[in-house]
Design a protein around this motif. Structure first.
Motif, PDB file in Angstrom:
ATOM      1  N   ILE A  31     -11.053  37.479  37.289  1.00  0.00           N
ATOM      2  CA  ILE A  31     -11.931  37.261  36.756  1.00  0.00           C
ATOM      3  C   ILE A  31     -11.638  36.993  34.706  1.00  0.00           C
ATOM      4  CG2 ILE A  31     -14.868  37.822  35.569  1.00  0.00           C
ATOM      5  CD1 ILE A  31     -15.439  38.768  38.630  1.00  0.00           C
ATOM      6  N   TRP A  32     -11.608  35.726  33.784  1.00  0.00           N
ATOM      7  CA  TRP A  32     -11.193  35.901  32.265  1.00  0.00           C
ATOM      8  C   TRP A  32     -11.996  35.239  31.990  1.00  0.00           C
ATOM      9  CZ3 TRP A  32      -8.884  33.277  37.527  1.00  0.00           C
ATOM     10  CH2 TRP A  32      -9.339  31.817  37.027  1.00  0.00           C
ATOM     11  N   LEU A  33     -12.486  35.564  30.996  1.00  0.00           N
ATOM     12  CA  LEU A  33     -12.738  34.281  29.294  1.00  0.00           C
ATOM     13  C   LEU A  33     -12.256  33.313  29.561  1.00  0.00           C
ATOM     14  CD1 LEU A  33     -14.857  34.430  27.443  1.00  0.00           C
ATOM     15  CD2 LEU A  33     -13.980  36.222  25.661  1.00  0.00           C
ATOM     16  N   PHE A  34     -10.914  33.061  29.670  1.00  0.00           N
ATOM     17  CA  PHE A  34     -10.155  31.888  29.126  1.00  0.00           C
ATOM     18  C   PHE A  34      -9.121  32.333  29.460  1.00  0.00           C
ATOM     19  CE2 PHE A  34     -10.222  33.927  25.100  1.00  0.00           C
ATOM     20  CZ  PHE A  34      -8.784  33.320  23.985  1.00  0.00           C
ATOM     21  N   VAL A  35      -8.192  30.804  29.419  1.00  0.00           N
ATOM     22  CA  VAL A  35      -6.587  31.270  29.736  1.00  0.00           C
ATOM     23  C   VAL A  35      -6.469  29.571  28.745  1.00  0.00           C
ATOM     24  CG1 VAL A  35      -7.044  29.252  31.683  1.00  0.00           C
ATOM     25  CG2 VAL A  35      -4.792  30.556  31.224  1.00  0.00           C
ATOM     26  N   ILE A  36      -4.948  30.572  27.731  1.00  0.00           N
ATOM     27  CA  ILE A  36      -3.604  29.669  27.186  1.00  0.00           C
ATOM     28  C   ILE A  36      -2.789  29.288  28.036  1.00  0.00           C
ATOM     29  CG2 ILE A  36      -3.053  29.177  25.294  1.00  0.00           C
ATOM     30  CD1 ILE A  36      -5.452  31.225  23.727  1.00  0.00           C
ATOM     31  N   GLY A  37      -2.685  28.589  27.889  1.00  0.00           N
ATOM     32  CA  GLY A  37      -1.262  27.791  28.419  1.00  0.00           C
ATOM     33  C   GLY A  37       0.048  26.215  28.015  1.00  0.00           C
ATOM     34  N   SER A  38       1.631  26.552  27.917  1.00  0.00           N
ATOM     35  CA  SER A  38       1.914  25.763  27.162  1.00  0.00           C
ATOM     36  C   SER A  38       3.337  25.844  28.487  1.00  0.00           C
ATOM     37  CB  SER A  38       2.413  25.561  26.119  1.00  0.00           C
ATOM     38  OG  SER A  38       3.202  27.049  25.835  1.00  0.00           O
ATOM     39  N   GLU A  39       4.330  25.411  27.655  1.00  0.00           N
ATOM     40  CA  GLU A  39       5.827  24.821  27.900  1.00  0.00           C
ATOM     41  C   GLU A  39       6.206  25.912  27.243  1.00  0.00           C
ATOM     42  OE1 GLU A  39       7.327  21.048  28.392  1.00  0.00           O
ATOM     43  OE2 GLU A  39       6.238  20.572  30.194  1.00  0.00           O
ATOM     44  N   GLY A  53       4.183  28.280  31.510  1.00  0.00           N
ATOM     45  CA  GLY A  53       3.150  29.732  31.369  1.00  0.00           C
ATOM     46  C   GLY A  53       2.371  29.592  30.627  1.00  0.00           C
ATOM     47  N   GLU A  54       1.168  30.665  30.859  1.00  0.00           N
ATOM     48  CA  GLU A  54       0.199  31.090  30.690  1.00  0.00           C
ATOM     49  C   GLU A  54      -0.155  32.143  30.615  1.00  0.00           C
ATOM     50  OE1 GLU A  54      -2.465  27.736  33.687  1.00  0.00           O
ATOM     51  OE2 GLU A  54      -2.009  29.366  34.347  1.00  0.00           O
ATOM     52  N   VAL A  55      -1.437  32.578  29.587  1.00  0.00           N
ATOM     53  CA  VAL A  55      -1.844  33.617  30.113  1.00  0.00           C
ATOM     54  C   VAL A  55      -3.443  33.790  29.886  1.00  0.00           C
ATOM     55  CG1 VAL A  55      -1.958  35.387  28.008  1.00  0.00           C
ATOM     56  CG2 VAL A  55      -0.347  33.875  27.789  1.00  0.00           C
ATOM     57  N   LYS A  56      -4.165  34.870  30.552  1.00  0.00           N
ATOM     58  CA  LYS A  56      -5.424  34.552  31.215  1.00  0.00           C
ATOM     59  C   LYS A  56      -6.144  36.244  30.347  1.00  0.00           C
ATOM     60  CE  LYS A  56      -5.051  32.465  35.041  1.00  0.00           C
ATOM     61  NZ  LYS A  56      -5.202  32.573  36.950  1.00  0.00           N
ATOM     62  N   ALA A 190      -0.033  23.057  23.464  1.00  0.00           N
ATOM     63  CA  ALA A 190      -0.952  24.868  24.260  1.00  0.00           C
ATOM     64  C   ALA A 190      -2.824  23.786  24.367  1.00  0.00           C
ATOM     65  CB  ALA A 190      -0.716  25.095  23.300  1.00  0.00           C
ATOM     66  N   TYR A 191      -2.700  24.105  25.573  1.00  0.00           N
ATOM     67  CA  TYR A 191      -3.771  24.464  25.892  1.00  0.00           C
ATOM     68  C   TYR A 191      -4.600  25.320  26.038  1.00  0.00           C
ATOM     69  CZ  TYR A 191      -2.552  25.088  30.325  1.00  0.00           C
ATOM     70  OH  TYR A 191      -1.603  26.036  31.254  1.00  0.00           O
ATOM     71  N   ALA A 192      -6.354  25.303  26.132  1.00  0.00           N
ATOM     72  CA  ALA A 192      -6.817  26.360  26.373  1.00  0.00           C
ATOM     73  C   ALA A 192      -7.706  25.757  27.231  1.00  0.00           C
ATOM     74  CB  ALA A 192      -7.402  26.737  25.068  1.00  0.00           C
ATOM     75  N   LYS A 193      -8.678  26.579  28.479  1.00  0.00           N
ATOM     76  CA  LYS A 193      -9.664  26.622  28.898  1.00  0.00           C
ATOM     77  C   LYS A 193     -10.427  27.950  29.610  1.00  0.00           C
ATOM     78  CE  LYS A 193      -6.987  25.505  32.120  1.00  0.00           C
ATOM     79  NZ  LYS A 193      -6.337  24.986  33.936  1.00  0.00           N
ATOM     80  N   TRP A 194     -11.980  27.169  29.502  1.00  0.00           N
ATOM     81  CA  TRP A 194     -12.679  28.410  29.970  1.00  0.00           C
ATOM     82  C   TRP A 194     -12.509  29.236  31.335  1.00  0.00           C
ATOM     83  CZ3 TRP A 194     -15.327  23.662  27.850  1.00  0.00           C
ATOM     84  CH2 TRP A 194     -15.759  23.936  26.495  1.00  0.00           C
TER      85      TRP A 194
END
Length: 225
Positions: A31-39, A53-56, A190-194
């Motif tokens: 369960i997380w709020l959002f995730v940010i990732g990129s190469e 790589g991603e950070v939740k 980079a991208y961000a997702k719910w």
């Protein structure tokens, strides 16, 4: 008796959803709020490679995904890790490097301020819902002695519904702002997702609004009797 039972059930559903949100990542890692990732680049020289790589981000901390890539037959890897659960946390340059935002104070300030605000509101909404649930249970087990309790259930449920709706809006706006800042700062790399949290919060808000209406109907029905 049907209205108090229905109200209690809806309050229980809302409380369960908000409780899960309140003990989100890194405690409940699904369960997380959002995730940010990129190469990201790992290794150096001839064995340098790129991998995703991603950070939740959750209410109590964040988790970095494990990163693994192969170059010239050599596997380079960085193990995943999570921050320790704590009240209030900040995104440092080590975490920011995963989504290429190191030194970009604009993005980091937005994330840090918003997370601090969200951190406080989710547990408060959960606590209000739990309080309304306790009073609703009293009405179920003591149906003949609940005039004042019915009013309290309605007021507290309404407050919880308003706060939960506000939290949902903040969750959505937060990710949209981060998305737009990341796009301009990283040129779309980079991208961000719910994550699940905004939609779980929305479900809790809907349940609370329906419970508020049912609680009001219970009060009006009691007056007619």
């Amino acid at each position: 008796m049907a209205l108090p039972l229905a109200t209690t059930f809806l309050l229980f559903v809302a409380f369960l959803l908000l409780l899960l949100v309140s003990v989100s990542l890194p405690i409940a890692k699904s369960i997380w709020l959002f995730v940010i990732g990129s190469e990201v680049e790992i290794g150096s020289g001839l064995v340098q490679a790129r991998a995703n790589g991603e950070v939740k981000f959750g209410v109590w901390g964040y988790c970095i995904s494990a990163i693994e890539a192969r170059a010239l037959g050599i596997t380079q890897s960085i193990p995943g890790e999570c921050s320790s659960p704590r009240l209030g946390y900040k995104i440092d340059d080590r975490v920011a490097s995963i989504f290429n935002a190191t030194g970009n104070n604009d993005i980091l300030d937005v994330i840090n301020r918003a997370l601090t605000f969200v951190l406080v509101l989710h547990p408060i909404a959960c606590a209000l819902t739990f309080l309304a649930l306790l009073f609703a249970l009293f009405l179920v087990f003591r149906p003949g002695k609940g005039r004042i309790t019915s009013i309290l259930v309605t007021i507290i449920t309404l407050l919880a519904a308003l706060l939960t709706t506000l939290v949902f809006i903040i969750d959505i706006v937060l990710v949209q702002v981060v998305k737009s800042r990341l796009k301009s700062a990283t040129e779309g790399n980079a991208y961000a997702k719910w994550g699940p949290i905004p939609w779980m919060t929305l479900g809790a808000a809907i349940a609370l609004w329906i419970a508020t209406v049912m609680s009001c109907l219970g009060i009006f029905r009691g007056r007619r009797k």
